[in-house]
Design an enzyme around this catalytic site. Sequence first.
Site, PDB file in Angstrom:
ATOM      1  N   LYS A  80       0.844  -1.200   0.000  1.00 49.34           N
ATOM      2  CA  LYS A  80       0.000   0.000   0.000  1.00 49.34           C
ATOM      3  C   LYS A  80       0.880   1.252   0.000  1.00 49.34           C
ATOM      4  CE  LYS A  80      -4.043   1.947   2.426  1.00 49.34           C
ATOM      5  NZ  LYS A  80      -4.921   1.843   3.607  1.00 49.34           N
ATOM      6  N   SER A 155      -9.879   2.224   2.547  1.00 46.45           N
ATOM      7  CA  SER A 155      -8.987   2.951   1.667  1.00 46.45           C
ATOM      8  C   SER A 155      -8.029   2.055   0.884  1.00 46.45           C
ATOM      9  CB  SER A 155      -8.160   3.951   2.482  1.00 46.45           C
ATOM     10  OG  SER A 155      -7.297   3.271   3.388  1.00 46.45           O
ATOM     11  N   SER A 179      -9.972  -0.198   6.726  1.00 41.47           N
ATOM     12  CA  SER A 179      -9.401  -0.118   5.376  1.00 41.47           C
ATOM     13  C   SER A 179      -8.717  -1.376   4.860  1.00 41.47           C
ATOM     14  CB  SER A 179      -8.419   1.045   5.297  1.00 41.47           C
ATOM     15  OG  SER A 179      -9.146   2.250   5.244  1.00 41.47           O
TER      16      SER A 179
HETATM   17  N1  GLN Z   1     -13.125   4.265   5.707  1.00 41.05           N
HETATM   18  C1  GLN Z   1     -12.574   4.704   6.939  1.00 41.05           C
HETATM   19  C2  GLN Z   1     -12.280   6.170   6.884  1.00 41.05           C
HETATM   20  O1  GLN Z   1     -12.576   6.746   5.914  1.00 41.05           O
HETATM   21  C3  GLN Z   1     -11.390   3.861   7.269  1.00 41.05           C
HETATM   22  C4  GLN Z   1     -10.061   4.428   6.966  1.00 41.05           C
HETATM   23  C5  GLN Z   1      -8.932   3.504   7.262  1.00 41.05           C
HETATM   24  O2  GLN Z   1      -9.100   2.439   7.846  1.00 41.05           O
HETATM   25  N2  GLN Z   1      -7.746   3.938   6.880  1.00 41.05           N
HETATM   26  O3  GLN Z   1     -11.785   6.760   7.774  1.00 41.05           O
END
Ligand code: GLN
Length: 490
Positions: A80, A155, A179
């Site tokens: 990532k 994400s 994410s």
């Molecule tokens: N979707 C969540 C957010 O927007 C999770 C983000 C993450 O786990 N990095 O904050």
Amino acid sequence: MTDLIRLTAAQTAAVVASGEASAVEVAQAHLDRITAVDERVHAFLHVDTEGALAAAAAVDTARAAGEHLGALAGVPLALKDVMTQKGIPTTCGSRILEGWRPPYDATVTARLKAAGVVILGKTNMDEFAMGSSTEHSAYGPTHNPWDLERIPGGSGGGSAAAVAAFEAPLAIGTDTGGSIRQPAAVTGTVGVKPTYGAVSRYGLVALASSLDQAGPCARTVLDTALLHATIAGHDPLDSTSAPVPVPDVVGAALRGDVRGMKIGVVTELGGEGYQAGVRQRFDEAVAILTELGAEVVEVSCPNFPYALAAYYLILPSECSSNLAKFDGMRFGLRVGENDGSPSVEQVMGRTRAAGFGDETIRRIMLGTYALSAGYYDAYYGKALKVRTLIARDFDAAYEQYDLLLSPTSPTTAFRLGEKTADPLTMYLNDVCTIPTNLAGHAAMSVPFGTGDDGLPIGVQVLAPALGEARMFRAAAVLEASVRSNQEVVR
Ligand code: GLN
């Protein structure tokens, strides 16, 4: 010749160790796959062809010299783009880091390299890991390999899509509120959010430091266990790293067994608002675990409905502080320094306006507001209290149950563009995953068939802090009891 891209990571390592295929052949097969499909999937922001082939060649040389090869030697991996890799572009999906090449490896990256894992490149993500669809990437969205018109989750949509599209058997993600797990659920892959502190965060670009945790993505439970065993363990470079031994997750994944386990189904994570297919598959998972010897009972965690609201105050607050360092002075982009005779503040303002996307700016503004004098107690302070109540709900549940269970996400993959206009509907995708992060516990998503729409569904197995071994044991049982259709990117 074996179809190298279809092998699991465990199989790939065996093929390389036995000499049936060289690590270079394995890497090349995956690089070819990326060339063939990534124009459509867009899982990668950067492919390091030269570096990957050199790392693979080093594994082949070590093998030829009779050296001991690690459990994942020669296995390709997608990283990532929030994790630093020395000399390789790291953007976090943001324009503001365009052109930045980190001068050092994250501990996770260093451990992967030392284990002979072949890093293919950096994967797409929502900007600074904020989002549930990868649509907040400044470099365009990733497409779900099951249906290219749909989101791959976020994400870490790039990491999950790379694995689902057979571009890599392994990927690294990060999970601050879901994410790793939500992208896994909507792409039919396995995603693990380890206990906070289990995997070093040194070299992971911070979003919300009290929540962030890196972890594995793969197509099988065993592969995620092998990857966890490779990256986990105490790191003196990260003061939040837990100085405890890594549980035997590989053994647990190999010996799936839920006999005698007590598993709680969280009342608050299910029911109304969840897609019919998600509910159906989840009920089947409960039935199977019961049939195989677990005692599965409903348990209430009464404060969970407040988790989302607390998270969306705590995360923006921490993020507004962490992202302050991106000011055009130190890293990547700098805008407008030659336009007139601007002050330093003006250059910072221009850089941030040009370099940050809308969602990032929204969260920075929310966070600075929540932390400002006069509002701190009402917002940030209150959210911290809710966080404590949620941790207490978990503690009470784990006094009675070994594990908890819920759907990973309320729906299957939605269409690209469907939720970008309304941040709140986007945030609601994380309703099942966020409580774990607030408590610092472990959880993982296991693919459990498809819905009426033919799209993948995930079941979430939740464990207390450092309860990874029992979590993998139950996950292996779920995996063995379901066959999901893996025909993607036709
Ligand atoms: N979707 C969540 C957010 O927007 C999770 C983000 C993450 O786990 N990095 O904050």
